[in-house]
Design a protein around this motif. Structure first.
Motif, PDB file in Angstrom:
ATOM      1  N   ALA A  51       0.813  -1.215   0.000  1.00  0.00           N
ATOM      2  CA  ALA A  51       0.000   0.000   0.000  1.00  0.00           C
ATOM      3  C   ALA A  51       0.845   1.264   0.000  1.00  0.00           C
ATOM      4  O   ALA A  51       0.378   2.327  -0.392  1.00  0.00           O
ATOM      5  CB  ALA A  51      -0.931  -0.013   1.218  1.00  0.00           C
ATOM      6  N   ALA A  52       2.103   1.164   0.429  1.00  0.00           N
ATOM      7  CA  ALA A  52       2.968   2.335   0.458  1.00  0.00           C
ATOM      8  C   ALA A  52       3.431   2.754  -0.936  1.00  0.00           C
ATOM      9  O   ALA A  52       4.019   3.824  -1.101  1.00  0.00           O
ATOM     10  CB  ALA A  52       4.188   2.062   1.331  1.00  0.00           C
ATOM     11  N   ASP A  53       3.171   1.878  -1.925  1.00  0.00           N
ATOM     12  CA  ASP A  53       3.453   2.212  -3.326  1.00  0.00           C
ATOM     13  C   ASP A  53       4.913   2.626  -3.529  1.00  0.00           C
ATOM     14  O   ASP A  53       5.217   3.620  -4.181  1.00  0.00           O
ATOM     15  CB  ASP A  53       2.526   3.338  -3.785  1.00  0.00           C
ATOM     16  N   GLY A  54       5.827   1.818  -2.947  1.00  0.00           N
ATOM     17  CA  GLY A  54       7.245   2.063  -3.160  1.00  0.00           C
ATOM     18  C   GLY A  54       7.903   2.953  -2.135  1.00  0.00           C
ATOM     19  O   GLY A  54       9.131   3.105  -2.145  1.00  0.00           O
ATOM     20  N   ARG A  55       7.095   3.550  -1.238  1.00  0.00           N
ATOM     21  CA  ARG A  55       7.689   4.392  -0.199  1.00  0.00           C
ATOM     22  C   ARG A  55       8.178   3.534   0.964  1.00  0.00           C
ATOM     23  O   ARG A  55       7.744   2.406   1.142  1.00  0.00           O
ATOM     24  CB  ARG A  55       6.677   5.426   0.288  1.00  0.00           C
ATOM     25  N   ASN A 112       4.517  -3.363 -10.557  1.00  0.00           N
ATOM     26  CA  ASN A 112       3.142  -3.232 -10.073  1.00  0.00           C
ATOM     27  C   ASN A 112       3.057  -3.483  -8.580  1.00  0.00           C
ATOM     28  O   ASN A 112       2.182  -4.181  -8.092  1.00  0.00           O
ATOM     29  CB  ASN A 112       2.212  -4.210 -10.802  1.00  0.00           C
ATOM     30  N   ALA A 113       3.979  -2.899  -7.817  1.00  0.00           N
ATOM     31  CA  ALA A 113       4.042  -3.219  -6.395  1.00  0.00           C
ATOM     32  C   ALA A 113       2.925  -2.615  -5.590  1.00  0.00           C
ATOM     33  O   ALA A 113       2.666  -3.034  -4.489  1.00  0.00           O
ATOM     34  CB  ALA A 113       5.383  -2.738  -5.826  1.00  0.00           C
ATOM     35  N   GLY A 114       2.240  -1.624  -6.096  1.00  0.00           N
ATOM     36  CA  GLY A 114       1.164  -1.005  -5.333  1.00  0.00           C
ATOM     37  C   GLY A 114      -0.133  -1.739  -5.469  1.00  0.00           C
ATOM     38  O   GLY A 114      -0.347  -2.518  -6.379  1.00  0.00           O
ATOM     39  N   PRO A 118      -5.190   2.277  -5.548  1.00  0.00           N
ATOM     40  CA  PRO A 118      -5.007   2.619  -4.138  1.00  0.00           C
ATOM     41  C   PRO A 118      -5.726   3.908  -3.785  1.00  0.00           C
ATOM     42  O   PRO A 118      -5.920   4.783  -4.617  1.00  0.00           O
ATOM     43  CB  PRO A 118      -3.486   2.785  -4.019  1.00  0.00           C
ATOM     44  N   ALA A 119      -6.113   4.009  -2.522  1.00  0.00           N
ATOM     45  CA  ALA A 119      -6.748   5.224  -2.045  1.00  0.00           C
ATOM     46  C   ALA A 119      -5.713   6.339  -2.019  1.00  0.00           C
ATOM     47  O   ALA A 119      -4.508   6.107  -2.022  1.00  0.00           O
ATOM     48  CB  ALA A 119      -7.309   4.986  -0.642  1.00  0.00           C
ATOM     49  N   ALA A 124      -4.612   0.464   1.083  1.00  0.00           N
ATOM     50  CA  ALA A 124      -5.394  -0.368   0.172  1.00  0.00           C
ATOM     51  C   ALA A 124      -6.857  -0.028   0.318  1.00  0.00           C
ATOM     52  O   ALA A 124      -7.339   0.323   1.382  1.00  0.00           O
ATOM     53  CB  ALA A 124      -5.154  -1.845   0.497  1.00  0.00           C
ATOM     54  N   ARG A 125      -7.610  -0.116  -0.790  1.00  0.00           N
ATOM     55  CA  ARG A 125      -9.037   0.203  -0.775  1.00  0.00           C
ATOM     56  C   ARG A 125      -9.766  -0.683   0.213  1.00  0.00           C
ATOM     57  O   ARG A 125      -9.578  -1.877   0.251  1.00  0.00           O
ATOM     58  CB  ARG A 125      -9.658  -0.009  -2.165  1.00  0.00           C
TER      59      ARG A 125
END
Length: 525
Positions: A51-55, A112-114, A118-119, A124-125
């Motif tokens: 959910a952090a989308d790479g962060r 496609n790690a996220g 995503p919200a 995650a939704r």
């Protein structure tokens, strides 16, 4: 990155490279068709990182979202990260990797790690997953909980085709959720079965399966919730029978919708009557098998499991656990070792299977192997305090080197554990019996069944786990397994089985428990 506690049942599916991740059922699906079920904590951390989308995700954030903010040692987080890296190298085949950012946290890197859609805050939704197939219900119970997999085993046969493809899919998803043998999986199954009967109110199997799910879950809930689930089981079963008089799921649910302790005769008769009309029904055969194991007829129970296995063999944790424990009680040790080896290749760190493997090694004259298993920190189930592993290693050590002082220390420790929960008391009685301290074993059993000497709480292991064994649900299977052989040899055992009502069951059914088939089973001690 902050965020709320991750509730897997509400997390959306997402993709990591060639992996499809389904948090609600803790499953990873590779595009090549392979599937793996992971432990809850591992899935929670994977969701948080994805959910952090790479962060970068700080360790404090992980404890807040995945450990409910509890203080956990670095080892606990490190073990989960280690497991995720093994998954990345295994079923993931490079679909993602976990980077450690020294003194900061962790980052998930990969195609496609996220999460899908995503919200805005990166979480995650919290909507229904796109597709849904299907803390420890069984963990630590070892030989004490042969019926612990009832929620999964009783639903192996739920594969009939309903009135539509949608209903069939919902039934399959709910059955798979039940086979996870967790509180979360059961709750998800309840919702899915309710959706079935809302959309197909005249579908008897839908009502019957809903009834059976309620009945299977009730024994492991707190007293009040268990009574409510039983009432719902009866109501749903009656709806099914109104639609189909001999609906096997409903008949099994009615048989099981009663307190387990002392209800064996009624369950036996009801299940046999149902099987007379549907002799090959695996749901009914599984239910009767569990009942027979509870009254010391493990050999017959194992034969019924053979029948179930021929009809519905599937590599689920519940499938392995039920057969392993049933065969162990029946003395079919070669098959036990074979099943343990097979299960370990598929689910090496599954809670129930790991503990079953440990206890069977320990009780079958292989305590050194059990100790080695527990000392492999990377191979342990996650989300469990290190002290729990240390305690069972001390038991195995006392069996390996049975010096009186060492045994005394273990018994003192286990008497303390027995006062903390029902599952812990079941284990403690077996430990005491296997170490030759039969007086201590009987002291625990009197407290466990009759509240004499001290009170055993209905919680099984811990509040975080959320599973219970109320007084009217106290288990008897562990009285008839190899670990309690010393208890059965003591003449006090005959008084115990009379008081529990087992003697009445054997007389009423004209049956003989396995332990009485061996001469000299009662000592003069």
């Amino acid at each position: 990155m902050g965020g709320d506690r991750i509730e897997l049942a509400h997390e959306a599916d997402f993709r990591l490279g060639r992996l499809r991740v389904r948090p609600s059922t803790r499953e990873l699906y590779h595009d090549d068709g392979r599937q793996e079920i992971v432990e809850p904590r591992i899935m929670q951390v994977l969701v948080a990182l994805a959910a952090a989308d790479g962060r970068i995700v700080a360790r404090d954030t992980l404890t807040e979202r995945c450990w409910e903010g509890r203080v956990v040692g670095e080892d606990a987080i490190n073990r989960v990260i280690s497991r995720l890296r093994r998954l990345a190298d295994g079923i993931g085949q490079g679909s993602f990797r976990i980077e450690t950012v020294t003194k900061v946290g962790y980052r998930l890197v990969g195609p496609n790690a996220g999460a899908e859609n995503p919200a805005p805050d990166g979480a995650a939704r919290r909507t229904s997953p796109v597709w849904r197939p299907s803390r420890r219900l069984l963990i630590g119970a070892g030989a004490a909980a042969l019926v612990g997999t009832a929620g999964g085993a009783l639903l192996l046969g739920l594969n009939r085709i309903g009135p539509s493809g949608e209903i069939e899919a919902l039934m399959g998803q709910a059955a798979l959720a039940m086979r996870q043998d967790t509180r979360e999986g059961q709750n998800q199954a309840f919702g899915l079965y309710r959706r079935v009967v809302m959309r197909a109110p005249d579908f008897a199997d839908g009502w019957g399966a809903l009834a059976l799910a309620y009945a299977a879950a009730a024994p492991f809930r707190a007293s009040g919730e268990g009574r409510m689930l039983r009432q719902r089981a009866v109501e749903a079963a009656r709806r099914a029978i109104d639609l189909e008089a001999q609906n096997s799921f409903a008949l099994a649910a009615l048989a099981l919708a009663r307190p387990r302790l002392g209800g064996w005769l009624e369950m036996d008769r009801a299940l046999r009557a149902a099987l007379a009309s549907r002799p090959r029904d695996p749901v009914l055969a599984s239910a009767l098998s569990m009942t027979l194991a509870a009254v010391g007829r493990a050999r017959e129970a194992a034969t019924l499991q053979d029948q179930v296995g021929r009809q519905f063999r599937g590599p689920t944790p519940g499938y392995f656990y039920g057969r392993i424990m049933m065969y162990w009680a029946a003395g079919r040790l070669e098959e036990v070792d074979s099943l343990i080896a097979e299960a370990a290749t598929l689910y090496p760190t599954h809670f129930a299977l790991w503990f079953a493997r440990f206890y069977i090694l320990m009780y079958s004259g292989r305590p050194a192997e059990a100790i080695a298993l527990a000392q492999n920190a990377d191979g342990r189930p996650t989300g469990i305090d290190a002290e729990e592993f240390d305690a069972i290693v001390r038991v195995a050590g006392a069996l390996q080197s049975p010096e009186p002082a060492r045994i005394d220390a273990v018994i003192r420790e286990q008497m303390g554990y027995a006062r903390r929960g029902a599952g812990l008391a079941e284990n403690a009685a077996q430990f005491a019996a296997s170490l030759g301290r039969v007086d201590a074993a009987f002291e625990i059993l009197r407290a466990y069944y009759f509240d004499e000497g001290f009170t055993v709480p209905e919680i099984r292991f811990s509040p975080e786990q959320g599973t219970y064994t109320p007084r009217q649900e106290r288990q008897t299977n562990f009285l008839f397994v190899p670990s309690t052989a010393n208890v059965r040899r003591d003449r006090r055992f005959e008084a115990l089985v009379r008081r529990l009502g087992l003697e009445h069951y054997w007389a009423a059914t004209g049956s003989t428990p396995d332990y009485r088939r061996h001469a000299g089973s009662v000592s003069t001690g």
